[in-house]
Scaffold this motif. Structure first.
Motif, PDB file in Angstrom:
ATOM      1  N   THR A 142      13.247  36.960  24.519  1.00  0.00           N
ATOM      2  CA  THR A 142      12.180  37.066  25.513  1.00  0.00           C
ATOM      3  C   THR A 142      10.858  36.526  25.006  1.00  0.00           C
ATOM      4  N   ALA A 170      15.837  44.624  20.619  1.00  0.00           N
ATOM      5  CA  ALA A 170      15.184  45.701  21.364  1.00  0.00           C
ATOM      6  C   ALA A 170      15.911  47.011  21.090  1.00  0.00           C
ATOM      7  N   GLY A 171      15.154  48.028  20.712  1.00  0.00           N
ATOM      8  CA  GLY A 171      15.730  49.357  20.560  1.00  0.00           C
ATOM      9  C   GLY A 171      16.224  49.699  19.184  1.00  0.00           C
ATOM     10  N   ASP A 219      16.057  41.040  23.872  1.00  0.00           N
ATOM     11  CA  ASP A 219      16.134  42.227  24.720  1.00  0.00           C
ATOM     12  C   ASP A 219      17.488  42.303  25.396  1.00  0.00           C
ATOM     13  N   HIS A 220      17.905  43.551  25.744  1.00  0.00           N
ATOM     14  CA  HIS A 220      19.165  43.753  26.455  1.00  0.00           C
ATOM     15  C   HIS A 220      19.105  43.023  27.792  1.00  0.00           C
ATOM     16  N   LEU A 268      11.567  38.625  20.246  1.00  0.00           N
ATOM     17  CA  LEU A 268      12.307  39.834  20.589  1.00  0.00           C
ATOM     18  C   LEU A 268      13.529  39.475  21.422  1.00  0.00           C
ATOM     19  N   SER A 317       5.893  38.004  27.171  1.00  0.00           N
ATOM     20  CA  SER A 317       5.669  38.714  25.913  1.00  0.00           C
ATOM     21  C   SER A 317       4.268  39.282  25.902  1.00  0.00           C
ATOM     22  N   HIS A 357      19.404  45.399  30.771  1.00  0.00           N
ATOM     23  CA  HIS A 357      18.199  46.166  31.099  1.00  0.00           C
ATOM     24  C   HIS A 357      17.186  45.329  31.857  1.00  0.00           C
ATOM     25  N   ARG A 358      17.409  44.012  31.886  1.00  0.00           N
ATOM     26  CA  ARG A 358      16.427  43.128  32.530  1.00  0.00           C
ATOM     27  C   ARG A 358      16.808  42.811  33.962  1.00  0.00           C
ATOM     28  N   TYR A 360      22.044  39.864  24.285  1.00  0.00           N
ATOM     29  CA  TYR A 360      20.594  39.994  24.121  1.00  0.00           C
ATOM     30  C   TYR A 360      19.953  38.635  24.384  1.00  0.00           C
TER      31      TYR A 360
END
Length: 847
Positions: A832, A776-777, A841-842, A839, A295, A845-846, A829
């Motif tokens: 993170t 995220a997003g 996050d996808h 947060l 983070s 995407h990681r 998700y």
């Protein structure tokens, strides 16, 4: 955290100017700072590296200073240049056998030259950006190589532990072992036993005192304790001998046959590169469990990013060039020191570099202290490291993936032939096993109760088409046939052969049913007319319109006047108010919705309405039973026994023998739409799942605790030894909706009493002083989604309050993860950050 922190300018709103890459920056001067966490982590790593470096140098037969040189260069050079900031490099146990063989064959100065040439080769590979290619090596080969090296180290060091001298090979050491046991030296055995005892018991000291004492590395305590005992007891033993640095041997020109030297360079390059790159990937996994590293403040990059493997290869090459030139051992990433660096709180590469500086200081100023260490104590330490390289966890893993042969061949090859030869044998066997799995297909045919069964086990490729054709032509005309495909691949040649035969067989009055894993492809050419009253849902298929059709008797009524052998539309909804398959679905089945098909669908709908109005006797209505009176549960179990059980029977039999050994505890909601094995791609035995309404983890106190969830957590952590716990929430959670709509007072139903464990989540969401959990997003869609996210974070806090979880976290044996699954998006998700930056996050995407 960056080591260079810019000072604040007077005008913070002024735009930053870009300057040419080779010109001095126009901004203010930067001050070099080292975080306190990096200082403490470097000390912890230094205390581990010092005795291990001496022990590895002793095991290779190199000058003991060579181990210190490699540790210092690995920390400073590889730490500064490498692409994995928190990986610690130095003399690795995996290089012991290779280096010892080189020293015996060519001498020390030529070995240093080989190390320099290996470093140059690594630089070339790094410039070619082929680092990720090394990760294509089968894990069974890597684990087998490490196990073989570990066996070789342990057998050789056992002689020093007993007070003797090791031989040149494993076979020679084994042959000399009886004589060594007959002439063992009690003093060496006593010191070695004390070292191993301290090494084993120190991490297991219980209580608060144990937690404080465990901050001192067990390796340092073991060697220091044995040294003090030997000194106080006046034992006469061979001890560390560090000659003057003035007489330290540096690299010389390589001497020996060119082919042998080239093979040595290749071996050092291979072992160093693979071990370092795999170590960098392992360090990334360790970093992902620390929220303070992944983070960062808004608008800034994470404090520690993912490893740059090509740069890491360049850093390892530079370190080997410097280490070899200065008379040091070959350098590679070391798992033990890297793990200690991450768990000690390091936040940048400064900790790695500072540990190298501390090794330099010790090598120059602590020589009198180092020369008190008995060689038997160092040998015992290295022998323990060698034994740990034969990992039971790795053996279980390769057994589960049916790669025991590759592992065993590699291990035995390394032990009896050498590292390069063993790895070469392992690669050859791995390729042969892969080709065998692809080409070996078993096709059987038998008749049972008038039905002909053709069972295909393995991958169905063009190589198996002749045998498939022979088996299919053994089936008499006009009979019912069940073709079972037990494999994950079918190429075009096999598909065409199967389709042509199916058309011919059905044209001659026969029927064909295709079952198994390849239904998504093969059912386009298969007739399901003889399926009977069983559920038509198949295992391992896409879940598009995943509904069970009515029994085939309904179809027979509507299709009696039409073509009897038309393919059925697998997955067609049974209820008239559900949508019919889309055009895309029809194309995937290779059919067009002709008039005849529409008439069949209308007939099916009429049968469904009749079934609703007049449910079969002995059932609870259309929701409880099919038209034939069988319960949906019974039909589902029947489909499992017929289609799925043959595929998983072997794996479940293994689990029944070995018992459950899950890797993680997965705590989630009881919602029926949340399929844990699907969203985690898990199989039997992988997850220990606890489900309840709202994925709640009650705090472990007497007033509001819950023994059911608490017992599951304690059993998973203390008995099953899971390595991670995941709390998974999901969108549209009914429990969170009930929490938002709850009013104080009223009748305390069981549901209300249970949902009180979610009240802290409501309070957390309403607290303006806390950061809000976010996706995220985008922002959370509504208050329910915001509460679902906040609830995951809050339940992780409750989880940390459990005694077993807290103890495992302190020991570094457990990781906690937060997960949020959006049902409508089929998107997962991952949390993170926690505390300062919550947060989600996808996950896609990681990766």
């Amino acid at each position: 955290m960056s080591a260079c922190v810019p000072t604040r300018t007077s005008d913070s709103t002024r735009a930053r100017r870009a300057h040419p890459p080779h010109s001095p920056p126009s901004g203010p001067h930067r001050r070099f700072r080292i975080a306190g966490a990096d200082v403490s982590a470097s000390i912890a790593v230094f205390l581990i590296a010092l005795p291990l470096s001496l022990g590895i140098a002793l095991a290779t037969g190199a000058p003991l200073q060579a181990g210190l040189v490699a540790a210092a260069v690995g920390g400073i050079v590889a730490g500064c240049v490498g692409g994995s900031p928190l990986q610690v490099s130095g003399p690795a146990a995996g290089l012991t056998v290779v280096t010892a063989d080189l020293i015996q064959r060519y001498g020390w100065r030529t070995t240093c030259a080989v190390t320099v040439l290996a470093g140059c080769t690594q630089l070339g590979l790094g410039c070619l950006r082929v680092a990720r290619t090394a990760l294509a090596v089968s894990p069974a080969i890597v684990h087998g190589m490490l196990a073989g090296i570990g066996v070789t180290i342990a057998v050789a060091q056992l002689h020093i532990v007993l007070g003797g001298t090791p031989q040149s090979s494993v076979l020679a050491n084994l042959r000399a072992l009886p004589a060594q046991l007959a002439g063992l030296q009690p003093a060496a055995v006593a010191v070695s036993t004390l070292t191993l005892t301290l090494l084993l018991l120190w991490p297991r000291i219980p209580g608060r005192a144990g937690r404080m004492l465990r901050k001192v590395p067990a390796a340092l305590v073991a060697v220091a304790g044995a040294t003090v005992a030997a000194s106080l007891g006046g034992l006469v033993l061979p001890k560390v001998d560090l000659p003057s640095w003035r007489s330290h041997a540096l690299a010389g020109l390589p001497e020996g046959p060119a082919l042998g030297v080239a093979a040595a360079v290749l071996t050092i390059t291979l072992v160093c590169s693979v071990q370092s790159l795999l170590g960098a990937v392992a360090v990334d996994k360790l970093i992902s469990s620390r929220a303070d590293l992944i983070s960062s403040p808004a608008g800034r990059a994470p404090r520690v990013g993912r490893s740059d493997l090509d740069r890491e290869l360049l850093g390892q090459g530079a370190a080997n060039i410097v280490s070899g030139a200065l008379g040091g051992l070959p350098v590679a990433g070391v798992a033990v020191r890297s793990s200690a660096n991450v768990h000690s709180g390091a936040v940048s590469r400064n900790s790695t570099m500072l540990h190298g500086v501390l090794v330099v200081i010790a090598a120059l100023l602590m020589v009198p202290v180092l020369e008190l260490i008995p060689l038997a104590s160092l040998a015992a330490l290295v022998m323990a490291v060698g034994i740990q390289m034969v990992s039971l966890h790795h053996i279980r893993t390769v057994t589960r993936h049916r790669e025991v042969l590759v592992y065993a061949v590699t291990t035995l090859g390394v032990v009896f032939l050498g590292v390069l030869q063993g790895v070469t044998l392992g690669i050859a066997v791995a390729v042969a096993v892969a080709l065998n799995r692809l080409a070996h297909t078993r096709i059987t045919h038998h008749e049972q109760e008038g039905v002909h069964h053709v069972h295909v086990r393995g991958q169905l490729t063009f190589l198996a088409v002749p045998r498939l054709s022979r088996a299919l032509h053994l089936v008499p005309h006009g009979t019912r046939v069940v073709v079972e495909l037990d494999g994950s691949f079918m190429d075009h040649a096999a598909y065409e052969a199967l389709q042509d035969w199916q058309k011919t067989h059905t044209a001659q009055g026969g029927t064909v049913e295709l079952t198994g894993r390849r239904l998504g492809t093969a059912t386009t050419a298969v007739d399901h007319a003889a399926a009977g009253a069983d559920c038509r849902c198949r295992p391992w298929t896409p879940w598009r319109n995943h509904q069970c059709e009515l029994p085939r008797s309904a179809h027979a009524t509507g299709s009696a006047s039409g073509a009897p052998n038309r393919p059925s539309l697998a997955g067609t909804p049974t209820a008239p108010d559900r949508p019919h398959p889309t055009h895309e679905t029809q194309e995937s089945h290779g059919t067009d919705q002709s008039d005849e098909t529409r008439r069949t669908d209308e007939t099916r709908d009429r049968m469904y309405k009749t079934h609703q109005a007049h449910p079969p006797s002995g059932t609870g209505g259309p929701a409880d039973a099919g038209a034939d009176g069988s319960h949906p549960l019974v039909r589902g179990i029947s489909a499992f026994q017929r289609n799925t059980a043959p595929l998983v029977r072997g794996e479940l039999a293994r689990l029944a023998r070995e018992g459950q050994q899950p890797t993680q505890l997965f705590l989630t909601c009881a919602d029926s739409r949340l399929v844990t094995s699907m969203i985690t791609s898990s199989g039997p035995g992988d997850l220990f799942v606890v489900r309840n309404v709202g994925n709640l983890v009650p705090p472990p106190d007497e007033e509001c605790g819950d023994d059911s969830v608490g017992a599951a957590i304690e059993y998973a952590v203390d008995v099953l030894k899971v390595r991670s716990i995941t709390v998974c929430g999901h969108s549209g959670c009914g429990a969170m909706q009930a929490l938002l709509g709850s009013e104080p007072g009223g009748e305390q139903t069981p549901l209300k009493r249970w949902l009180r464990h979610g009240l802290p989540s409501l309070e957390r969401m309403a607290d303006d002083g806390r950061p809000s959990a976010r996706l995220a997003g985008r922002s959370p869609a509504d208050a329910v989604e915001q509460l679902c996210l906040t609830n995951v974070v809050q339940q992780l806090d409750h989880l940390r309050a459990h005694t077993s979880v807290a103890g495992a976290l302190r020991a570094g044996e457990l990781e906690l993860h937060g997960l949020y699954f959006h049902v409508g998006e089929a998107q997962t998700y991952l949390l993170t950050g926690n505390g300062g930056n919550e947060l989600f996050d996808h996950v896609g995407h990681r990766v």
